[in-house]
Design a protein around this motif. Structure first.
Motif, PDB file in Angstrom:
ATOM      1  N   VAL A 111       0.843  -1.199   0.000  1.00  0.00           N
ATOM      2  CA  VAL A 111       0.000   0.000   0.000  1.00  0.00           C
ATOM      3  C   VAL A 111       0.884   1.256   0.000  1.00  0.00           C
ATOM      4  O   VAL A 111       0.685   2.171  -0.793  1.00  0.00           O
ATOM      5  N   ILE A 112       1.889   1.247   0.882  1.00  0.00           N
ATOM      6  CA  ILE A 112       2.728   2.436   1.068  1.00  0.00           C
ATOM      7  C   ILE A 112       3.390   2.876  -0.245  1.00  0.00           C
ATOM      8  O   ILE A 112       3.524   4.069  -0.515  1.00  0.00           O
ATOM      9  N   GLU A 113       3.788   1.896  -1.072  1.00  0.00           N
ATOM     10  CA  GLU A 113       4.535   2.243  -2.278  1.00  0.00           C
ATOM     11  C   GLU A 113       3.743   3.128  -3.251  1.00  0.00           C
ATOM     12  O   GLU A 113       4.314   3.771  -4.114  1.00  0.00           O
ATOM     13  N   HIS A 114       2.435   3.181  -3.082  1.00  0.00           N
ATOM     14  CA  HIS A 114       1.627   4.000  -3.992  1.00  0.00           C
ATOM     15  C   HIS A 114       1.517   5.466  -3.573  1.00  0.00           C
ATOM     16  O   HIS A 114       0.975   6.287  -4.310  1.00  0.00           O
ATOM     17  N   ILE A 115       2.011   5.780  -2.362  1.00  0.00           N
ATOM     18  CA  ILE A 115       1.926   7.164  -1.889  1.00  0.00           C
ATOM     19  C   ILE A 115       2.765   8.058  -2.808  1.00  0.00           C
ATOM     20  O   ILE A 115       3.919   7.753  -3.088  1.00  0.00           O
ATOM     21  N   GLY A 116       2.149   9.147  -3.253  1.00  0.00           N
ATOM     22  CA  GLY A 116       2.830  10.014  -4.209  1.00  0.00           C
ATOM     23  C   GLY A 116       3.757  11.043  -3.586  1.00  0.00           C
ATOM     24  O   GLY A 116       4.676  11.519  -4.233  1.00  0.00           O
ATOM     25  N   LEU A 117       3.516  11.401  -2.329  1.00  0.00           N
ATOM     26  CA  LEU A 117       4.335  12.426  -1.683  1.00  0.00           C
ATOM     27  C   LEU A 117       5.496  11.753  -0.954  1.00  0.00           C
ATOM     28  O   LEU A 117       5.278  10.961  -0.034  1.00  0.00           O
ATOM     29  N   GLY A 118       6.715  12.076  -1.361  1.00  0.00           N
ATOM     30  CA  GLY A 118       7.889  11.408  -0.802  1.00  0.00           C
ATOM     31  C   GLY A 118       7.987  11.505   0.711  1.00  0.00           C
ATOM     32  O   GLY A 118       8.212  10.505   1.397  1.00  0.00           O
ATOM     33  N   TRP A 119       7.819  12.716   1.239  1.00  0.00           N
ATOM     34  CA  TRP A 119       7.973  12.895   2.695  1.00  0.00           C
ATOM     35  C   TRP A 119       6.907  12.113   3.452  1.00  0.00           C
ATOM     36  O   TRP A 119       7.162  11.546   4.514  1.00  0.00           O
ATOM     37  N   LEU A 120       5.702  12.026   2.879  1.00  0.00           N
ATOM     38  CA  LEU A 120       4.623  11.310   3.552  1.00  0.00           C
ATOM     39  C   LEU A 120       4.880   9.807   3.501  1.00  0.00           C
ATOM     40  O   LEU A 120       4.646   9.080   4.465  1.00  0.00           O
ATOM     41  N   LYS A 121       5.403   9.364   2.363  1.00  0.00           N
ATOM     42  CA  LYS A 121       5.730   7.946   2.221  1.00  0.00           C
ATOM     43  C   LYS A 121       6.709   7.541   3.316  1.00  0.00           C
ATOM     44  O   LYS A 121       6.543   6.525   3.975  1.00  0.00           O
ATOM     45  N   MET A 122       7.733   8.390   3.530  1.00  0.00           N
ATOM     46  CA  MET A 122       8.714   8.070   4.565  1.00  0.00           C
ATOM     47  C   MET A 122       8.094   8.106   5.954  1.00  0.00           C
ATOM     48  O   MET A 122       8.371   7.266   6.804  1.00  0.00           O
ATOM     49  N   GLU A 123       7.233   9.087   6.173  1.00  0.00           N
ATOM     50  CA  GLU A 123       6.608   9.232   7.483  1.00  0.00           C
ATOM     51  C   GLU A 123       5.734   8.007   7.804  1.00  0.00           C
ATOM     52  O   GLU A 123       5.766   7.481   8.910  1.00  0.00           O
ATOM     53  N   ILE A 124       4.971   7.578   6.809  1.00  0.00           N
ATOM     54  CA  ILE A 124       4.095   6.420   7.021  1.00  0.00           C
ATOM     55  C   ILE A 124       4.938   5.157   7.211  1.00  0.00           C
ATOM     56  O   ILE A 124       4.681   4.351   8.105  1.00  0.00           O
ATOM     57  N   ALA A 125       5.967   5.002   6.386  1.00  0.00           N
ATOM     58  CA  ALA A 125       6.835   3.823   6.515  1.00  0.00           C
ATOM     59  C   ALA A 125       7.465   3.788   7.914  1.00  0.00           C
ATOM     60  O   ALA A 125       7.535   2.735   8.541  1.00  0.00           O
ATOM     61  N   ASP A 126       7.884   4.957   8.407  1.00  0.00           N
ATOM     62  CA  ASP A 126       8.468   5.020   9.751  1.00  0.00           C
ATOM     63  C   ASP A 126       7.469   4.595  10.813  1.00  0.00           C
ATOM     64  O   ASP A 126       7.794   3.861  11.734  1.00  0.00           O
ATOM     65  N   LYS A 127       6.250   5.114  10.697  1.00  0.00           N
ATOM     66  CA  LYS A 127       5.213   4.761  11.678  1.00  0.00           C
ATOM     67  C   LYS A 127       4.949   3.255  11.654  1.00  0.00           C
ATOM     68  O   LYS A 127       4.794   2.626  12.698  1.00  0.00           O
ATOM     69  N   VAL A 128       4.882   2.703  10.448  1.00  0.00           N
ATOM     70  CA  VAL A 128       4.606   1.271  10.321  1.00  0.00           C
ATOM     71  C   VAL A 128       5.768   0.463  10.897  1.00  0.00           C
ATOM     72  O   VAL A 128       5.574  -0.485  11.648  1.00  0.00           O
ATOM     73  N   MET A 129       6.990   0.895  10.584  1.00  0.00           N
ATOM     74  CA  MET A 129       8.153   0.174  11.104  1.00  0.00           C
ATOM     75  C   MET A 129       8.204   0.229  12.623  1.00  0.00           C
ATOM     76  O   MET A 129       8.514  -0.747  13.277  1.00  0.00           O
ATOM     77  N   GLU A 130       7.872   1.403  13.156  1.00  0.00           N
ATOM     78  CA  GLU A 130       7.882   1.559  14.601  1.00  0.00           C
ATOM     79  C   GLU A 130       6.861   0.605  15.216  1.00  0.00           C
ATOM     80  O   GLU A 130       7.130  -0.080  16.198  1.00  0.00           O
ATOM     81  N   ARG A 131       5.691   0.564  14.591  1.00  0.00           N
ATOM     82  CA  ARG A 131       4.639  -0.303  15.105  1.00  0.00           C
ATOM     83  C   ARG A 131       5.034  -1.769  14.990  1.00  0.00           C
ATOM     84  O   ARG A 131       4.764  -2.578  15.871  1.00  0.00           O
ATOM     85  N   LEU A 132       5.663  -2.122  13.895  1.00  0.00           N
ATOM     86  CA  LEU A 132       6.019  -3.523  13.681  1.00  0.00           C
ATOM     87  C   LEU A 132       7.390  -3.848  14.266  1.00  0.00           C
ATOM     88  O   LEU A 132       7.895  -4.939  14.123  1.00  0.00           O
ATOM     89  N   GLN A 133       7.983  -2.856  14.924  1.00  0.00           N
ATOM     90  CA  GLN A 133       9.283  -3.003  15.569  1.00  0.00           C
ATOM     91  C   GLN A 133      10.355  -3.527  14.621  1.00  0.00           C
ATOM     92  O   GLN A 133      11.000  -4.521  14.877  1.00  0.00           O
ATOM     93  N   VAL A 134      10.470  -2.855  13.524  1.00  0.00           N
ATOM     94  CA  VAL A 134      11.519  -3.182  12.570  1.00  0.00           C
ATOM     95  C   VAL A 134      12.589  -2.108  12.714  1.00  0.00           C
ATOM     96  O   VAL A 134      12.258  -0.933  12.809  1.00  0.00           O
ATOM     97  N   ASP A 135      13.852  -2.507  12.732  1.00  0.00           N
ATOM     98  CA  ASP A 135      14.853  -1.449  12.812  1.00  0.00           C
ATOM     99  C   ASP A 135      15.486  -1.186  11.461  1.00  0.00           C
ATOM    100  O   ASP A 135      15.138  -1.792  10.475  1.00  0.00           O
TER     101      ASP A 135
END
Lengths: 253, 431
Positions: free
Chosen positions: B407-431
């Protein structure tokens, strides 16, 4: 390098391995053959640490350690590599990213610094050439939509990247055409040296024309019932397994 | 005399009380909307336990008796620290603030020129009442009764809004703990804009927000809507996004839901023109006792349109997810391509998902497909990664992140894509 003594294992309530004895030294290639359901794949998977199988007896010593004591990832970090019979498709994880993560976790385990981007790419390029695999394939989701041959080549590519000490090839030849088989076998042969060893699990003698074994073992009903040189494989090709089974049952009677 | 049982009588009484308490202190040109909304509620009530559209999400129960809905709404004290943080973080963007649903023009910052972006309060747009959706949903009707604040955001013909428009909806208990807001987005012919909506709670108080976004996407316009929801574990949220697409327009919706007590998103897209494209993406990560419900509807009325839908969920603990995806293809809508997919991973034995694709097709020359999958983490995939030296936790998080990544890969705004990926990683505890 590897010493298997009286290894027994089962899945759920079914006994599959009923006392395997096998010793593998550095530089050797062993082929495990046998009819369907004899326990060949089970042996490879038990050695790799698949938790679906329960080891009920015996021991496995690997480089001076108790192998059965190690988790699957620890075995991989210690140099064991299983080329899967059915490589798993993982959407969203590229082979490149997968290999980067795996390599760095292995390096971390060994107390080494992570590989930098340049070093990683160099290694990728080198190993890609070995199995004639295309960059575009590695940028795609792992095994997703790959042909049978591409999946198997990807397995050998991963093996090349990780440079294992003991490679377990689980029916790597099944379903491959001759060209794909040759590429896969060439890859395996190129990786061979005096310090590593290979166990080839196969149903077909054909593979052994390309990867020449030092020893051939016949597995039947969970036991190694006959061992020999590569000539044994040729004899099996000629005569099938029945004569061994007959000999065996004759001896038991 | 109707014998129909009316649910949520207390909420209806409060709504009626609210309207009389307004005492003329309300946007005059929305009077009819209030009256009609109230009439709808009196006639139909709120959803009861068996109401088809709300049977898995008991919103009526979640809000009954918990809020003083008769009192006129005020924004209360502002969470000034938070507002300052947000402005700093998004320096250079258009930022609009809605505190408990009330638009705060003073704090909002508009960087785009009036030539490319026009923002008016609902009160200042006499035509606003025409842009308000009908009362086809009880919470939509409730919103129509209460709404007394909001904006009309208009993008003029042939203009592209260079900077994204960020809308911050902050729920806070500052004496008031609920809000109703309605914003209207008018994308004129061949215009283009990105709207990013952040919904979150300040603190952990019990709050309720009922929110509506109406998008009018005119011919050949291209609009992207991003919605990021991080409400507190005591926040109840219901939102209706109503989209109306004219010919050759492209509308893309992204909904990312991370938290909340009960979250219900209704997305309704009416495609009333040829050559349109409608994209619907969703990602929900639920944990604890969070309940996240996405109901989507794309209504193909005209021929030669495409719609794509991909919703993914990762549900842990005792959390619940609901997905209902309706695709209507009317008889005239020949050559429609409509695709829908919903995939869920349940991380615990107590996690639940109710998923239902609902395709209703009257046209005969169309390509439509749908698929939904629900499963646990693929043990075979985890073993494959472990067999290459990757530890178990890392293997799990890699697979989950890869899933969300679709889903994330379809986000068109670069900064938002990173922000969402960070939130997801934090939630899924990925470093």
């Amino acid at each position: 390098m590897l010493k298997i003594t009286n290894l027994q294992a089962r899945v759920e309530e079914k006994e599959i391995l009923k006392g395997i004895n096998l010793e593998v030294k550095p530089g050797e290639v062993h082929a495990i053959m046998g009819p369907n359901g004899s326990g060949k794949s089970t042996l490879a998977n038990v050695l790799a640490g698949r938790e679906d199988y329960e080891v009920t007896g015996g021991s496995v010593e690997y480089l001076g350690q108790d192998l059965l004591d190690l988790a699957a990832e620890e075995r991989a970090r210690e140099g064991i590599f299983l080329a899967f019979q059915y490589p798993v498709e993982i959407p969203g994880v590229t082979t490149t990213n997968f290999m980067k993560t795996a390599l760095n976790q292995i390096r971390e385990h060994k107390g080494q610094e992570p590989l930098d981007a340049v070093g990683f790419l160099k290694r990728m390029k080198e190993k890609m050439a070995l199995v004639e695999i295309d960059q575009s394939l590695l940028s795609r989701s792992l095994n997703e939509g790959f042909s049978g041959g591409e999946k198997k080549r990807n397995e050998i590519f991963q093996m090349a990247m990780l440079e294992p000490k003991l490679a377990l090839l689980d029916e790597t030849d099944s379903g491959l055409d001759i060209d794909a088989l040759r590429i896969v076998a060439n890859g395996v042969n190129a990786l061979k040296n005096k310090d590593n060893a290979t166990i080839v699990v196969t149903h077909y003698q054909r593979l052994l024309d390309y990867i020449v074994p030092d020893f051939v073992h016949v597995l039947y009903k969970g036991r190694i019932v006959k061992s020999g040189t590569k000539d044994l494989a040729l004899e099996l090709e000629e005569r099938g397994y029945d004569w061994i089974i007959k000999d065996l049952e004759g001896a038991e009677a | 005399m109707s014998t129909k049982k009316i649910f949520g009588q207390e909420l209806i009484d409060q709504a009626e009380q609210y309207v009389s308490n307004l005492n003329g202190n309300a946007i005059a040109h929305l009077k009819d909307n209030r009256t009609q909304g109230l009439a709808y509620l009196k006639e139909n009530g709120f959803p009861g336990p068996k109401a088809e559209e709300y049977k898995f999400t008991r919103l009526t129960k979640a809000i009954s008796g918990k809020f003083d809905f008769a009192t006129p709404i005020a924004q209360g004290d502002l969470p000034m620290d938070k507002i300052a943080d947000i402005k700093k973080r998004h320096a250079g963007a258009n930022i609009l603030f809605f505190i408990n649903g009330v638009y705060n023009a003073e704090q909002s910052e508009i960087v785009s020129t009036a030539e490319e972006l026009r923002i008016d309060s609902l009160a200042d747009r006499a035509d606003a009442h025409e842009l308000i959706a009908e009362n086809s949903d009880p919470f939509q009707a409730q919103n129509n009764v209460y709404v007394n604040s909001g904006v009309v955001i208009e993008v003029p013909k042939n203009k592209k809004v260079a900077q994204p428009v960020l809308c911050y909806y902050i729920s806070v208990d500052n004496g008031v703990n609920y809000g109703f807001v309605k914003n209207i987005y008018l994308a004129n012919e061949s215009s283009q804009a990105d709207f990013v909506h952040f919904h979150f709670s300040e603190g952990n108080a019990k709050t309720f927000v009922n929110e509506t976004k109406n998008y009018l996407v005119k011919a050949n316009a291209n609009i992207k809507l991003y919605k990021v929801q991080e409400e507190s574990e005591n926040a109840v949220y219901v939102g209706n996004t109503n989209v109306y697409q004219e010919k050759d327009s492209v509308f893309s919706s992204f909904v990312f839901t991370f938290d909340g007590e009960v979250v219900r998103n209704n997305l309704n897209i009416r495609v009333d023109g040829q050559g349109c494209e409608s994209n619907m993406y969703g990602l929900y990560l639920a944990k604890g006792k969070t309940h996240i419900d996405n109901h989507t509807l794309v209504d193909h009325i005209q021929p030669n349109c495409n719609s794509n839908e991909l919703y993914k969920g990762i549900i842990a603990d005792q959390a619940k997810g609901v997905f209902n995806g309706k695709i209507f293809v009317r008889q005239a809508a020949q050559k429609t391509n409509a695709f829908q997919s919903n995939g869920n991973i349940l991380l615990s034995d107590n996690a639940t998902i109710h998923t239902k694709p609902q395709l209703e097709i009257w046209a005969d020359d169309v390509k439509c497909s749908h698929g939904c999958t629900t499963g646990q983490l693929d043990e075979e995939a985890i073993f494959y990664l472990r067999a290459r030296g990757i530890d178990k936790d890392k293997a799990k998080s890699m697979i989950l992140l890869a899933n969300a990544g679709e889903v994330i890969e379809h986000i068109g705004l670069g900064w938002l894509k990173m922000e969402i990926a960070d939130k997801v990683m934090e939630r899924l505890q990925v470093d």
